[in-house]
Every structure is written in structure tokens, then in C-alpha cells.
Scaffold this motif. Structure first.
Motif, PDB file in Angstrom:
ATOM      1  N   TYR A 144      83.002 147.078  79.267  1.00  0.00           N
ATOM      2  CA  TYR A 144      83.817 146.715  78.124  1.00  0.00           C
ATOM      3  C   TYR A 144      82.888 146.162  77.046  1.00  0.00           C
ATOM      4  O   TYR A 144      81.771 145.724  77.338  1.00  0.00           O
ATOM      5  CB  TYR A 144      84.837 145.640  78.497  1.00  0.00           C
ATOM      6  CG  TYR A 144      86.025 146.144  79.258  1.00  0.00           C
ATOM      7  CD1 TYR A 144      85.909 146.537  80.584  1.00  0.00           C
ATOM      8  CD2 TYR A 144      87.281 146.220  78.660  1.00  0.00           C
ATOM      9  CE1 TYR A 144      87.011 147.004  81.295  1.00  0.00           C
ATOM     10  CE2 TYR A 144      88.387 146.676  79.361  1.00  0.00           C
ATOM     11  CZ  TYR A 144      88.244 147.055  80.673  1.00  0.00           C
ATOM     12  OH  TYR A 144      89.340 147.507  81.372  1.00  0.00           O
ATOM     13  N   ARG A 145      83.388 146.157  75.810  1.00  0.00           N
ATOM     14  CA  ARG A 145      82.600 145.551  74.746  1.00  0.00           C
ATOM     15  C   ARG A 145      83.529 144.809  73.797  1.00  0.00           C
ATOM     16  O   ARG A 145      84.691 145.156  73.644  1.00  0.00           O
ATOM     17  CB  ARG A 145      81.780 146.603  74.012  1.00  0.00           C
ATOM     18  CG  ARG A 145      82.594 147.634  73.242  1.00  0.00           C
ATOM     19  CD  ARG A 145      81.660 148.687  72.651  1.00  0.00           C
ATOM     20  NE  ARG A 145      82.363 149.597  71.767  1.00  0.00           N
ATOM     21  CZ  ARG A 145      81.780 150.613  71.140  1.00  0.00           C
ATOM     22  NH1 ARG A 145      80.482 150.849  71.296  1.00  0.00           N
ATOM     23  NH2 ARG A 145      82.494 151.398  70.354  1.00  0.00           N
ATOM     24  N   GLN A 146      82.954 143.782  73.182  1.00  0.00           N
ATOM     25  CA  GLN A 146      83.719 142.976  72.238  1.00  0.00           C
ATOM     26  C   GLN A 146      82.858 142.683  71.028  1.00  0.00           C
ATOM     27  O   GLN A 146      81.834 141.988  71.137  1.00  0.00           O
ATOM     28  CB  GLN A 146      84.199 141.680  72.874  1.00  0.00           C
ATOM     29  CG  GLN A 146      85.143 140.887  71.989  1.00  0.00           C
ATOM     30  CD  GLN A 146      85.866 139.795  72.749  1.00  0.00           C
ATOM     31  OE1 GLN A 146      85.457 139.382  73.828  1.00  0.00           O
ATOM     32  NE2 GLN A 146      86.977 139.332  72.184  1.00  0.00           N
ATOM     33  N   ASP A 200      86.879 157.293  73.107  1.00  0.00           N
ATOM     34  CA  ASP A 200      86.506 158.294  72.114  1.00  0.00           C
ATOM     35  C   ASP A 200      85.181 157.944  71.434  1.00  0.00           C
ATOM     36  O   ASP A 200      84.365 158.819  71.139  1.00  0.00           O
ATOM     37  CB  ASP A 200      87.609 158.426  71.061  1.00  0.00           C
ATOM     38  CG  ASP A 200      88.828 159.152  71.600  1.00  0.00           C
ATOM     39  OD1 ASP A 200      89.908 159.026  70.979  1.00  0.00           O
ATOM     40  OD2 ASP A 200      88.718 159.825  72.644  1.00  0.00           O
ATOM     41  N   SER A 201      84.960 156.656  71.189  1.00  0.00           N
ATOM     42  CA  SER A 201      83.735 156.245  70.501  1.00  0.00           C
ATOM     43  C   SER A 201      82.498 156.399  71.380  1.00  0.00           C
ATOM     44  O   SER A 201      81.385 156.533  70.877  1.00  0.00           O
ATOM     45  CB  SER A 201      83.861 154.807  70.013  1.00  0.00           C
ATOM     46  OG  SER A 201      84.085 153.936  71.092  1.00  0.00           O
ATOM     47  N   ALA A 202      82.684 156.364  72.683  1.00  0.00           N
ATOM     48  CA  ALA A 202      81.550 156.461  73.612  1.00  0.00           C
ATOM     49  C   ALA A 202      81.271 157.892  74.053  1.00  0.00           C
ATOM     50  O   ALA A 202      80.135 158.220  74.436  1.00  0.00           O
ATOM     51  CB  ALA A 202      81.803 155.597  74.836  1.00  0.00           C
ATOM     52  N   LYS A 203      82.273 158.721  73.970  1.00  0.00           N
ATOM     53  CA  LYS A 203      82.162 160.087  74.487  1.00  0.00           C
ATOM     54  C   LYS A 203      81.041 160.849  73.795  1.00  0.00           C
ATOM     55  O   LYS A 203      80.918 160.828  72.572  1.00  0.00           O
ATOM     56  CB  LYS A 203      83.500 160.799  74.279  1.00  0.00           C
ATOM     57  CG  LYS A 203      83.786 161.916  75.237  1.00  0.00           C
ATOM     58  CD  LYS A 203      85.226 162.382  75.081  1.00  0.00           C
ATOM     59  CE  LYS A 203      86.219 161.315  75.476  1.00  0.00           C
ATOM     60  NZ  LYS A 203      87.627 161.773  75.375  1.00  0.00           N
ATOM     61  N   GLY A 204      80.188 161.484  74.577  1.00  0.00           N
ATOM     62  CA  GLY A 204      79.101 162.274  74.036  1.00  0.00           C
ATOM     63  C   GLY A 204      77.835 161.488  73.752  1.00  0.00           C
ATOM     64  O   GLY A 204      76.775 162.080  73.531  1.00  0.00           O
ATOM     65  N   MET A 244      73.074 154.362  76.748  1.00  0.00           N
ATOM     66  CA  MET A 244      73.645 154.488  75.411  1.00  0.00           C
ATOM     67  C   MET A 244      72.623 155.150  74.495  1.00  0.00           C
ATOM     68  O   MET A 244      71.525 154.619  74.304  1.00  0.00           O
ATOM     69  CB  MET A 244      74.031 153.115  74.869  1.00  0.00           C
ATOM     70  CG  MET A 244      74.994 152.351  75.766  1.00  0.00           C
ATOM     71  SD  MET A 244      75.590 150.826  75.022  1.00  0.00           S
ATOM     72  CE  MET A 244      74.073 149.867  74.994  1.00  0.00           C
ATOM     73  N   ASN A 245      72.971 156.290  73.967  1.00  0.00           N
ATOM     74  CA  ASN A 245      72.109 157.037  73.053  1.00  0.00           C
ATOM     75  C   ASN A 245      72.747 157.132  71.679  1.00  0.00           C
ATOM     76  O   ASN A 245      73.952 156.890  71.529  1.00  0.00           O
ATOM     77  CB  ASN A 245      71.847 158.435  73.612  1.00  0.00           C
ATOM     78  CG  ASN A 245      71.156 158.423  74.946  1.00  0.00           C
ATOM     79  OD1 ASN A 245      70.331 157.557  75.235  1.00  0.00           O
ATOM     80  ND2 ASN A 245      71.463 159.406  75.785  1.00  0.00           N
ATOM     81  N   SER A 246      71.946 157.499  70.703  1.00  0.00           N
ATOM     82  CA  SER A 246      72.442 157.673  69.328  1.00  0.00           C
ATOM     83  C   SER A 246      73.267 156.469  68.890  1.00  0.00           C
ATOM     84  O   SER A 246      74.373 156.605  68.349  1.00  0.00           O
ATOM     85  CB  SER A 246      73.285 158.952  69.236  1.00  0.00           C
ATOM     86  OG  SER A 246      72.539 160.079  69.632  1.00  0.00           O
ATOM     87  N   LEU A 247      72.719 155.299  69.110  1.00  0.00           N
ATOM     88  CA  LEU A 247      73.464 154.086  68.818  1.00  0.00           C
ATOM     89  C   LEU A 247      73.714 153.923  67.327  1.00  0.00           C
ATOM     90  O   LEU A 247      72.891 154.323  66.488  1.00  0.00           O
ATOM     91  CB  LEU A 247      72.722 152.868  69.369  1.00  0.00           C
ATOM     92  CG  LEU A 247      72.863 152.696  70.892  1.00  0.00           C
ATOM     93  CD1 LEU A 247      71.777 151.782  71.435  1.00  0.00           C
ATOM     94  CD2 LEU A 247      74.241 152.173  71.230  1.00  0.00           C
ATOM     95  N   LYS A 248      74.874 153.338  67.030  1.00  0.00           N
ATOM     96  CA  LYS A 248      75.299 153.118  65.661  1.00  0.00           C
ATOM     97  C   LYS A 248      75.515 151.628  65.429  1.00  0.00           C
ATOM     98  O   LYS A 248      75.782 150.887  66.379  1.00  0.00           O
ATOM     99  CB  LYS A 248      76.616 153.847  65.410  1.00  0.00           C
ATOM    100  CG  LYS A 248      76.596 155.334  65.725  1.00  0.00           C
ATOM    101  CD  LYS A 248      77.982 155.929  65.579  1.00  0.00           C
ATOM    102  CE  LYS A 248      77.998 157.400  65.936  1.00  0.00           C
ATOM    103  NZ  LYS A 248      79.359 157.993  65.810  1.00  0.00           N
TER     104      LYS A 248
END
Length: 116
Positions: A37-39, A61-65, A82-86
Motif C-alpha cells: 500500500y502507499r500513502q 491502474d497506476s502501478a500496472k505496467g 518499481m520502474n519508470s517512477l513518476k
């Protein structure tokens, strides 16, 4: 009782990668589904990804892919690649473990900060 300890958080530039780990100890035989989970500041805690004991996975949806959840049952460890972090991935990431007939267990959280 189950104890969860996360590690691997930190500061990374946008587009970078991080791998979070969650080490479980105690009565780990009871653990079924585990999740991350994230907050983010000012927001509610949300599920990013989850995995069953047999390996079935779920992603928001935000994590998919971009994120990959995995677990090593022999080592009682949960991972989140976690790749392609935003920048919007910036949050405290919490490990969660479900056990039968008990409330969920939570780790203390690890901070992930993505700079733009």
C-alpha cells in the motif's frame, strides 16, 4: 503475531527504479495474501499491488505496467520492483500481510521520493 520490516525506499529521479523489500517474521505460516500500500501526503492509503500465496497478482491502474510484485515464501520476503517512477509515486509505502482470522499486519513504512 507477524512482524513486517520494509526496506529499499529512498530518493530517485523520475524515470528511475527502486526495489522495495518486506521481511516477515514470527507466525509467517499463517500469511496468505501480501500487498504493498502507499500513502501520499494528504491522501488516503491505497493499494498498489497484492499477491496471493500461490502467486496470483493484482495491480492498481497506476502501478500496472511499471511495478512488479513478487514474493519468496521460503525467505518470507515480499518485493516490489518499481520502474519508470513518476513524481506522483512519491509516498510512504507499507507492506501488508493477511492471516486467517486475524486483522491484517502492517510494516512501519518506507519513504519513496521521486524528484522531477
Amino acid at each position: 503475531q507477524v512482524q513486517l520490516v520494509e526496506s529499499g525506499g529512498g530518493l530517485v529521479q523520475a524515470g528511475g527504479s527502486l526495489r522495495l523489500s518486506c521481511a516477515a517474521s514470527g507466525d509467517t505460516i499463517c500469511i496468505s495474501t501480501m500487498g504493498w500500500y502507499r500513502q501520499a501526503p494528504g491522501k488516503e492509503r491505497e493499494l498498489a499491488a497484492a499477491i496471493t500465496r500461490s502467486g496470483s497478482t493484482y495491480y492498481s491502474d497506476s502501478a500496472k505496467g511499471r511495478f512488479t510484485i513478487s514474493r519468496d515464501n521460503a525467505k518470507n520476503t515480499l518485493y516490489l520492483q518499481m520502474n519508470s517512477l513518476k513524481p506522483e509515486d512519491t509516498a510512504v509505502y507499507y507492506c501488508m500481510a493477511d492471516c486467517v482470522a486475524t486483522p491484517s499486519y502492517w510494516g512501519q513504512g518506507t519513504q519513496v521520493t521521486v524528484s522531477s
